[in-house]
Design a protein around this motif. Structure first.
Motif, PDB file in Angstrom:
ATOM      1  N   SER A   1      -6.343   2.230  -6.329  1.00  0.00           N
ATOM      2  CA  SER A   1      -6.809   0.853  -6.165  1.00  0.00           C
ATOM      3  C   SER A   1      -6.012  -0.078  -7.084  1.00  0.00           C
ATOM      4  O   SER A   1      -5.765   0.234  -8.254  1.00  0.00           O
ATOM      5  N   ARG A   2      -5.591  -1.226  -6.545  1.00  0.00           N
ATOM      6  CA  ARG A   2      -4.849  -2.184  -7.378  1.00  0.00           C
ATOM      7  C   ARG A   2      -5.738  -2.768  -8.473  1.00  0.00           C
ATOM      8  O   ARG A   2      -5.254  -3.151  -9.540  1.00  0.00           O
TER       9      ARG A   2
ATOM     10  N   THR B   1      -7.071   7.441  -2.490  1.00  0.00           N
ATOM     11  CA  THR B   1      -7.157   6.010  -2.181  1.00  0.00           C
ATOM     12  C   THR B   1      -7.903   5.258  -3.270  1.00  0.00           C
ATOM     13  O   THR B   1      -7.498   4.161  -3.690  1.00  0.00           O
ATOM     14  N   ARG B   2      -8.989   5.805  -3.764  1.00  0.00           N
ATOM     15  CA  ARG B   2      -9.753   5.144  -4.830  1.00  0.00           C
ATOM     16  C   ARG B   2      -8.957   5.097  -6.133  1.00  0.00           C
ATOM     17  O   ARG B   2      -8.967   4.079  -6.850  1.00  0.00           O
TER      18      ARG B   2
ATOM     19  N   ASP C   1       0.838  -1.193   0.000  1.00  0.00           N
ATOM     20  CA  ASP C   1       0.000   0.000   0.000  1.00  0.00           C
ATOM     21  C   ASP C   1       0.880   1.253   0.000  1.00  0.00           C
ATOM     22  O   ASP C   1       1.993   1.241   0.546  1.00  0.00           O
TER      23      ASP C   1
ATOM     24  N   GLY D   1     -11.871  -0.898  -9.733  1.00  0.00           N
ATOM     25  CA  GLY D   1     -12.231  -0.162  -8.528  1.00  0.00           C
ATOM     26  C   GLY D   1     -11.874   1.300  -8.554  1.00  0.00           C
ATOM     27  O   GLY D   1     -12.196   2.039  -7.608  1.00  0.00           O
ATOM     28  N   ARG D   2     -11.242   1.748  -9.621  1.00  0.00           N
ATOM     29  CA  ARG D   2     -10.853   3.160  -9.717  1.00  0.00           C
ATOM     30  C   ARG D   2     -12.013   4.008 -10.242  1.00  0.00           C
ATOM     31  O   ARG D   2     -12.817   3.538 -11.062  1.00  0.00           O
TER      32      ARG D   2
END
Length: 610
Positions: A256-257, A252-253, A237, A261-262
């Protein structure tokens, strides 16, 4: 503007630097990167430009050249408020180059290195501007792939994103595996670092990195060797402990890996407006004063290089015109200065002999001056006016004397009369022969596959043959259930038409292709080699209908079509087809494709030059 430019910003040209590129006289070096060197130059009207010359190692790679040409062509379509537009290029020359508008502002990397992180309002305005730039770039079918602080310039009225899509061309060359670094590991997305997968969501991850970098003043995944940074991006992270609390949900969004989720670009812009305590408006005060001072410094541009004056010639004799005072209606003498020639550009001039120790004039450019289409600089070997050799005297002018045609003895007409008679007889026999039928009783050019049958028939029907006789339209050939997979294209000339994969079908050469822009949830069919026409429900797809319709487009979204919709495909190669849409693959299908029925009239029209 009278202050001297900073030596750190505008470095003088060195021995290995060219003086002129593509008709642009170079004024200074702006920087050096993994793909080439960037120079300052000027347009004929005096506007500054940044001209990037690609490294010879890349230029020698054919695949790089192919992709570079595609990317430059695509980049020229990007016209956004937060991008530096591409205004000129040469992708086919010995050393490719492209020119963009010069942005008088530091890069985000330089500003943070000199002054530290930016305040929250500046970070939000930066994020909104870069998001808008990416929206325009993605809309042109481009993924930036190398979005980083060095590729975001801070202008007085907002950020500017540069070098979009160009890194994709470098991925095609073997140099990327032999120590030549183009991408920046600290700002790669996990899927890009681990598997080389690049999508618009990759740029979203980089945007989150840029927002964090601007606020914190350092990369979110830390510094160190490339391998160590890439490992942290893929498996760990980011360190956001110093990030302002207001930015934490947004960053944070974005980091996202999982690409799914982005957030979308629209969501990012909305989040920035929600996080800002005041309305976000780009303006002259969007940056701190310390950073804004760097913009002022970059406005003190070095003067464009001037064309050296010709060497002084000997005093004119009574039989010569003075170059400074040409006679009425005369052009200036060779070697005279042109008062209308723009400074900063190489102008064709006669070769001159320099004195020992004195540098001679810059040779004329090898390419035509691209900014002013229609004007071409004479190429080597092209005859130009040269300075008369010593001792040569220009003949006295005679332009004001009345013109007296020279007297020559009239030639005898006997031979001409005989020749004309022979030519006339041949023409008469040819006309009579063309009117006679051949042995089969058919006109010689009436066959459907004759050269005349491929000429354009116009919008009114079957057209005519070379002899003036109506020719038959080609017979249609039908193909049922053609599955056209995403990023594949077909050519109407193929029998049967078989889909061929292309990395960038929108800028390929296919008569019909299928593409999906996932970040915009937009699926479409298009053509890179002609025109499309979506027919109304009341129209019947036929050759005549396709010939008469002029509601042209190059792309049709699938949400505009339903099962049974008919589309005319008019290929630049002269083929015409009616494509009947039969639907798209389902969400559970392992591949994404559309299905068509095709009816093709090959060589129905005159081929057009691409």
């Amino acid at each position: 503007m009278s202050s001297a430019p900073s030596a750190n910003l505008f470095k003088p040209l060195q021995e290995g630097d060219p003086a002129v590129v593509g008709g642009y006289r170079l004024a200074a070096v702006l920087g050096t990167g993994g793909m080439g060197k960037v120079y300052l130059s000027y347009t004929p009207g005096g506007r500054p430009i940044a001209l990037k010359v690609i490294r010879p190692e890349f230029s020698e790679d054919p695949e790089f050249r192919r992709r570079f040409k595609q990317e430059v062509h695509a980049a020229q379509r990007v016209q956004g408020l937060y991008t530096a537009p591409v205004i000129d290029s040469d992708t086919d020359g010995a050393q490719p180059w492209l020119a963009t508008a010069y942005v008088p502002g530091p890069s985000l990397a330089h500003a943070v290195a000199q002054h530290g992180g930016l305040p929250l309002p500046s970070v939000l305005l930066l994020t909104v501007g870069v998001a808008e730039a990416l929206h325009v770039i993605h809309g042109a079918g481009i993924v930036h792939r190398d979005l980083k602080p060095a590729n975001v310039l801070l202008a007085s009225d907002g950020p500017r994103v540069i070098d979009f899509g160009i890194a994709r061309a470098a991925d095609a060359t073997a140099l990327t595996g032999t120590g030549v670094s183009v991408g920046t590991p600290a700002f790669m997305a996990p899927e890009q670092a681990s598997a080389g997968t690049v999508t618009p969501a990759t740029d979203i991850f980089a945007l989150g990195q840029i927002a964090a970098f601007a606020a914190i003043g350092s990369p979110a995944y830390g510094d160190g060797s490339s391998h160590a940074v890439l490992y942290r991006i893929v498996h760990e992270d980011p360190d956001l402990s110093r990030l302002p609390a207001e930015l934490l949900p947004l960053v944070t969004r974005c980091l996202s890996r999982d690409p799914a989720g982005r957030p979308s670009l629209t969501e990012i812009i909305e989040l920035c407006h929600e996080l800002s305590p005041v309305a976000l408006r780009q303006g002259e005060d969007w940056l701190p004063q310390t950073v804004a001072g760097s913009i002022t410094e970059r406005l003190r541009l070095p003067e464009p290089a001037k064309t050296p004056p010709p060497q002084a010639a000997a005093a004119p004799t009574p039989t010569q015109f003075s170059p400074q005072n040409p006679g009425p209606g005369q052009n200036p003498a060779p070697g005279a200065m042109n008062p209308y020639a723009p400074t900063g550009f190489a102008m064709p001039s006669a070769p001159t002999q320099s004195a020992p120790g004195v540098p001679g004039p810059v040779p004329p450019p090898q390419h035509p001056m691209h900014p002013t289409q229609g004007h071409h600089t004479p190429t080597p070997g092209y005859p130009t006016h040269s300075t008369p050799p010593p001792g040569y005297h220009t003949p006295p002018p005679v332009i004001h004397a009345p013109y007296v045609p020279p007297t020559h003895p009239k030639p005898k007409r006997t031979g001409l009369i005989v020749a004309a008679s022979v030519v006339g007889a041949v023409l008469i026999l040819g006309v009579i022969g063309s009117l006679l039928p051949d042995g089969s009783g058919k006109d010689k050019d009436s066959g459907a596959n004759s050269p005349s049958s491929r000429s354009s028939s116009g919008s009114s029907g079957s057209g005519t043959s070379d002899g003036g006789q109506p020719r038959a339209d080609p017979k249609p050939v039908s193909y049922k259930g053609i599955a056209l997979t995403e990023s594949y294209e077909i050519m109407l000339a193929d029998s049967p038409p078989r889909p061929v994969e292309r990395e960038d079908v929108a800028y390929g050469d296919g008569d019909l292709y299928f593409s999906v822009v996932r970040f915009a949830d937009e699926a479409a069919i298009g053509t890179a080699n002609g025109k499309l026409v979506v027919l109304n429900n009341t129209q019947k797809g036929s050759l005549e209908t396709c010939r008469t319709e002029t509601r042209y487009t190059e792309k049709v979204r699938l949400n505009q079509l339903s099962n049974g919709s008919e589309i005319c495909v008019l290929s630049n190669a002269g083929h015409v087809a009616v494509a009947t849409y039969r639907g798209k693959s389902g969400d559970n299908d392992p591949s994404s494709y559309v299905t068509f029925d095709l009816r093709i009239w090959r060589n129905a029209e005159e081929a057009k030059a691409n």
